[in-house]
Every structure is written in structure tokens, then in C-alpha cells.
Design an enzyme around this catalytic site. Structure first.
Site, PDB file in Angstrom:
ATOM      1  N   TYR A 115       0.819  -1.211   0.000  1.00 41.98           N
ATOM      2  CA  TYR A 115       0.000   0.000   0.000  1.00 41.98           C
ATOM      3  C   TYR A 115       0.855   1.264   0.000  1.00 41.98           C
ATOM      4  O   TYR A 115       0.436   2.302  -0.513  1.00 41.98           O
ATOM      5  CB  TYR A 115      -0.898   0.037   1.242  1.00 41.98           C
ATOM      6  CG  TYR A 115      -2.205  -0.687   1.107  1.00 41.98           C
ATOM      7  CD1 TYR A 115      -2.263  -2.005   0.667  1.00 41.98           C
ATOM      8  CD2 TYR A 115      -3.396  -0.051   1.438  1.00 41.98           C
ATOM      9  CE1 TYR A 115      -3.470  -2.671   0.564  1.00 41.98           C
ATOM     10  CE2 TYR A 115      -4.601  -0.704   1.338  1.00 41.98           C
ATOM     11  CZ  TYR A 115      -4.644  -2.016   0.902  1.00 41.98           C
ATOM     12  OH  TYR A 115      -5.841  -2.661   0.809  1.00 41.98           O
ATOM     13  N   LYS A 167       3.045 -15.321   1.871  1.00 39.61           N
ATOM     14  CA  LYS A 167       3.247 -15.992   0.582  1.00 39.61           C
ATOM     15  C   LYS A 167       4.755 -16.226   0.456  1.00 39.61           C
ATOM     16  O   LYS A 167       5.412 -15.782  -0.510  1.00 39.61           O
ATOM     17  CB  LYS A 167       2.690 -15.085  -0.546  1.00 39.61           C
ATOM     18  CG  LYS A 167       2.574 -15.768  -1.900  1.00 39.61           C
ATOM     19  CD  LYS A 167       1.454 -16.789  -2.004  1.00 39.61           C
ATOM     20  CE  LYS A 167       1.518 -17.504  -3.346  1.00 39.61           C
ATOM     21  NZ  LYS A 167       0.577 -18.627  -3.467  1.00 39.61           N
ATOM     22  N   ASP A 195      -3.164 -18.213  -0.022  1.00 42.21           N
ATOM     23  CA  ASP A 195      -4.186 -18.859  -0.860  1.00 42.21           C
ATOM     24  C   ASP A 195      -4.888 -19.969  -0.085  1.00 42.21           C
ATOM     25  O   ASP A 195      -6.113 -20.095  -0.098  1.00 42.21           O
ATOM     26  CB  ASP A 195      -3.596 -19.367  -2.190  1.00 42.21           C
ATOM     27  CG  ASP A 195      -2.279 -20.096  -2.036  1.00 42.21           C
ATOM     28  OD1 ASP A 195      -1.703 -20.104  -0.928  1.00 42.21           O
ATOM     29  OD2 ASP A 195      -1.798 -20.679  -3.043  1.00 42.21           O
ATOM     30  N   ASP A 221      -6.503  -7.032   4.189  1.00 42.61           N
ATOM     31  CA  ASP A 221      -7.647  -6.349   3.582  1.00 42.61           C
ATOM     32  C   ASP A 221      -8.586  -7.380   2.959  1.00 42.61           C
ATOM     33  O   ASP A 221      -9.797  -7.383   3.188  1.00 42.61           O
ATOM     34  CB  ASP A 221      -7.138  -5.375   2.509  1.00 42.61           C
ATOM     35  CG  ASP A 221      -8.271  -4.645   1.804  1.00 42.61           C
ATOM     36  OD1 ASP A 221      -9.218  -4.232   2.490  1.00 42.61           O
ATOM     37  OD2 ASP A 221      -8.204  -4.495   0.562  1.00 42.61           O
ATOM     38  N   ASP A 247     -12.445  -9.005   4.535  1.00 44.82           N
ATOM     39  CA  ASP A 247     -13.732  -8.963   3.814  1.00 44.82           C
ATOM     40  C   ASP A 247     -14.300 -10.371   3.693  1.00 44.82           C
ATOM     41  O   ASP A 247     -15.502 -10.595   3.837  1.00 44.82           O
ATOM     42  CB  ASP A 247     -13.559  -8.369   2.403  1.00 44.82           C
ATOM     43  CG  ASP A 247     -13.920  -6.881   2.345  1.00 44.82           C
ATOM     44  OD1 ASP A 247     -13.661  -6.178   3.345  1.00 44.82           O
ATOM     45  OD2 ASP A 247     -14.453  -6.433   1.317  1.00 44.82           O
TER      46      ASP A 247
HETATM   47  C1  LIG Z   1     -10.573   2.038   1.024  1.00 48.15           C
HETATM   48  C2  LIG Z   1      -9.340   1.223   1.131  1.00 48.15           C
HETATM   49  C3  LIG Z   1      -8.132   2.109   1.021  1.00 48.15           C
HETATM   50  C4  LIG Z   1      -9.283   0.398   2.439  1.00 48.15           C
HETATM   51  C5  LIG Z   1      -8.058  -0.498   2.443  1.00 48.15           C
HETATM   52  O1  LIG Z   1      -7.759  -1.153   1.435  1.00 48.15           O
HETATM   53  O2  LIG Z   1      -7.392  -0.541   3.482  1.00 48.15           O
HETATM   54  C6  LIG Z   1     -10.476  -0.482   2.726  1.00 48.15           C
HETATM   55  O3  LIG Z   1     -10.652  -1.471   1.771  1.00 48.15           O
HETATM   56  C7  LIG Z   1     -10.370  -1.092   4.100  1.00 48.15           C
HETATM   57  O4  LIG Z   1     -10.455  -2.311   4.222  1.00 48.15           O
HETATM   58  O5  LIG Z   1     -10.260  -0.336   5.086  1.00 48.15           O
HETATM   59 MG   LIG Z   2     -11.037  -3.375   2.605  1.00 47.77          MG
END
Ligand SMILES: CC(C)[C@H](C(=O)O)[C@@H](O)C(=O)O
Ligand SMILES: [Mg+2]
Ligand SMILES: NC(=O)c1ccc[n+]([C@@H]2O[C@H](COP(=O)([O-])OP(=O)(O)OC[C@H]3O[C@@H](n4cnc5c(N)ncnc54)[C@H](O)[C@@H]3O)[C@@H](O)[C@H]2O)c1
Length: 360
Positions: A141, A192, A224, A248, A252
Site C-alpha cells: 500500500y 506468501k 491462498d 484487507d 472482507d
Molecule cells: C478504502 C481502502 C483504502 C481500504 C483499504 O484497502 O485498506 C479499505 O478497503 C479497508 O479495508 O479499510
Molecule cells: Mg477493505
């Protein structure tokens, strides 16, 4: 002495969910005499519209001076065409980086009432309680060199760099071990290392830090496989520690184990537990302005703020219990709705949590 909290609602559903989280925060502030003073400011697209940049210097200064920051979400199609350097997401990355918030805690906990809301079988997710510790201020990042360049043959090439220094790995590994120590004493480091040098070093340093934590069982997993194991048998995990991008993505994924991305809160902490608190989800442009977003991830982020930045455990627990009570009442926003439950909007959900707090 009063405590200053900077509230940054952001964009899309940000202001909608934040309005409810602030109601809950005001309620516990009063109920437990916490002495919080709230100030609101803009970030992301809202800041671009007001100041021309996604995070104004004065807002950053307020964030530095505050005892904690509560953030909604940033971004949206309105700003997607802007130059990368001034897009809403840059504001979020900048505040994380400038405040040194390297440790991102993303707990995925299944409220038993929501077993039916998960897309996975109830037996796979029932009792789920895992914590993803995501490195937040390093890796791909922030690494350089990065950019889009033109090659000799005239073709363009996009490139990024994934650096991790020993000290960056060591400090996030320690957070992972510290968290595991007070939970199930199991830490899985996700990398990884079969492909990337930065992961090779990551693994080496995590092994080194493990010597300080003989009471914690350490394992390593390639990312993975970890993505697969999270949906196959998520309860094998206790704490997972991983880099910025893997964290990240995996968080999710983990959110769906709990029923919805609308349930996952987070804490982003610096070396002294100063923190910014935000839901893991984004600004959800597809449902923004409709009053249907789930505010619970933001409300639960308030609970994390009380726990980690202010050590107000009673108030933090009260919020979590109030959320549980509301779920007992079968009240659900659309994302966690299932047969036999009552579908309600963002505001009703926030108000139901406040009412449940009042009844405690
Ligand atoms: C919006 C984006 C920069 C952010 C990230 O990737 O960290 C989001 O996806 C998160 O999970 O907080
Ligand atoms: Mg995110
Ligand atoms: N921390 C942040 O501020 C953050 C995090 C992720 C994405 N984003 C930004 O948000 C924008 C949209 O990104 P995206 O669509 O990939 O991810 P998103 O998390 O905003 O939405 C993904 C899906 O989940 C749903 N969803 C998200 N939060 C919800 C909630 N509280 N209640 C009900 N449903 C919810 C959305 O409706 C959408 O269908 C982009 O600009 C992205 O950069 C910001």
C-alpha cells in the site's frame, strides 16, 4: 478530564451509519459519565468537495490532538476519475500512516442469532470468534517505487513494491502474539513465503518473535490456502496476523462468516493504543442515501474504541450486549435479514440499540 473524539463520517453510507453510532456513543457517554466531547470534520470525497484534498492539514491536526478518531467510510463514483494522489482513499491511507496506526484489529464474531444470515452452513460458523491482525501502514500500500511507466516498446507498465522491514514485521507480530495470549493462545501467520522475499523475511521474523511467547502456538499458512480454510473450517483459527493487502482481502472474506460485511468493526492502533475506529466495509455507493445500511459495524467500532483507547470495559460490553438484545428481538437490516425477522432501516437499528442500552 474530558476526552476528545474526532468524528469523520466520510462519504456514501458513512454519514448514515455514523449518525447512529454517534447516538449510541452519546448514550453511553451520558449513562457512564465518560466525559467525551465530540467534534465532527470531513474526510475523503466530502473533504475533496470542501477543501480540494481528501484530508486537510487542519483535519489531520485535529486527529492528532484527539484522544480517538471514529470514521465512517470514504470513496464513491463521484471521485473515482480524480488523479490517484487526491482520491478519497488517499485521505484514509494518509490518516492511518500519519497517525502511525500500524495495528489493525478486525474481529469476526458470529452473533448466534445470525447463524442463518451467513452464506455458510450454520455448523461451519456457529461459535465463530476469530481476530485478524492486519499490518496497516506498510507493505504494498505504501511501498515505492510505484507508478505507471512507459517501456521502450511504447507499452505502459504499472508497478508496485512490497517492502517490509524487520522492525515493521516485529511490531505487528508482537501485537498478534499479545492478542493470542489473552485469547485462545493460537496464532496463524499468513504469508506468501513460497514466492515473495518480503514474506520470507516476514516468516523469519515471526519465528524469532515466537521465542518470546512460548505459551502461544504459532503456525504459518500461505495466503491462498488461508483464503480456502476460512470458508472450509474457519473455527480452526484464533488469531491471524498478516500483511496489509492480505489482511484487507481476508477480512472482507471473514466478514461473510459473520453474516455480513455490515457486522465487522475495526480498531487501528498506534504503539500507545491511540486509535482510529471504523467499520471494515466501504461507503457502499450502491445503497447510499436509501437509509438501509447496517450501522452495527460502526456501532461495534464504538465499543472497540471504549475498550482499546479508554479501557471502559463496562460501557464497551454494554454496547455489545445491546446489539445482541436487538438481534434477539429479531430486528434486522436487509443485509442480515432472514425468514421470520423484521426488516428495519439504518435509523431504526441505531435507535433500537440505544433503547436496548437504556433498558440495561
Ligand atoms: C478504502 C481502502 C483504502 C481500504 C483499504 O484497502 O485498506 C479499505 O478497503 C479497508 O479495508 O479499510
Ligand atoms: Mg477493505
Ligand atoms: N474504510 C473505508 O473507508 C473503505 C473500505 C472499503 C471500501 N471503501 C471504498 O468504498 C467504495 C465502495 O467500495 P466497494 O463497493 O468495493 O465496497 P463496500 O464495502 O462499500 O461495498 C461492498 C458491498 O457490501 C455492501 N455493504 C457494505 N457495507 C454495508 C453495510 N453497512 N450494510 C449493508 N451493506 C453493506 C454494499 O452495499 C456492497 O454491495 C469505494 O470507493 C472503496 O474505495 C472504503
Amino acid at each position: 478530564m474530558s476526552k476528545q473524539i474526532l468524528v469523520l463520517p466520510g462519504d456514501g453510507i458513512g454519514p448514515e451509519i455514523m449518525a447512529e453510532a454517534v447516538k449510541v456513543l452519546n448514550r453511553v457517554n451520558e449513562q457512564y459519565s465518560l466525559g467525551f466531547e465530540l467534534t465532527e470534520d470531513v474526510i475523503g470525497g466530502a473533504a475533496i468537495d470542501k477543501h480540494g484534498v481528501p484530508l486537510a492539514d487542519e483535519t489531520l491536526a485535529k486527529a492528532r490532538a484527539a484522544d480517538a478518531v471514529l470514521l465512517g467510510a470514504v470513496g464513491g463514483p463521484k471521485w473515482d476519475k480524480l488523479d490517484r494522489a487526491i482520491r478519497p482513499e488517499k485521505g484514509l491511507l494518509k490518516i492511518r500512516s500519519e497517525l502511525g496506526l500500524f495495528a489493525n484489529l478486525r474481529p469476526a464474531i458470529l452473533y448466534p442469532q445470525l447463524a442463518e444470515a451467513s452464506t455458510l452452513k450454520p455448523e461451519v460458523v456457529s461459535g465463530l470468534d476469530i481476530l485478524i491482525v492486519r499490518e496497516l501502514t506498510g507493505g504494498i500500500y505504501f511501498g515505492g517505487p510505484r507508478g505507471i511507466r512507459t517501456l521502450e516498446n511504447g507499452e505502459r507498465e504499472g508497478y508496485n513494491t512490497l517492502p517490509y522491514s524487520e522492525s515493521e514485521i516485529r511490531r505487528i507480530a508482537r501485537v498478534g502474539f499479545d492478542m493470542a495470549r489473552v485469547r485462545g493462545k493460537k496464532l496463524c501467520s499468513v504469508d506468501k513465503a513460497n514466492v515473495m522475499e518480503s514474506s520470507q523475511l516476514w516468516r523469519e521474523i515471526v519465528e524469532e518473535v515466537a521465542q518470546e511467547y512460548p505459551d502461544v502456538e504459532l503456525s504459518h499458512m500461505y495466503v491462498d490456502n488461508a483464503a480456502m480454510q476460512l470458508v472450509r473450517a474457519p473455527k480452526q483459527f484464533d488469531v491471524m496476523v498478516t500483511d496489509n493487502m492480505f489482511g484487507d482481502i481476508l477480512s472482507d472474506e471473514a466478514s461473510m462468516l459473520t453474516g455480513s460485511i455490515g457486522m465487522l468493526p475495526s480498531a487501528s492502533l498506534d504503539a500507545h493504543n491511540k486509535g482510529m475506529y471504523e467499520p471494515c466495509h466501504g461507503s457502499a455507493p450502491d445503497i447510499a442515501g436509501q437509509g438501509i445500511a447496517n450501522p452495527l459495524a460502526t456501532i461495534l467500532s464504538v465499543s472497540m474504541m471504549l475498550r482499546y483507547s479508554f479501557n471502559q470495559l463496562e460501557a464497551a460490553n454494554a454496547i455489545e450486549q445491546a446489539v445482541s438484545k436487538v438481534l434477539d428481538q429479531k430486528l434486522r437490516t436487509g443485509d442480515i435479514w432472514s425468514e421470520g425477522c423484521q426488516k428495519i432501516g439504518t435509523r431504526e437499528m441505531g435507535e433500537a440499540v440505544v433503547a436496548a442500552l437504556a433498558a440495561e
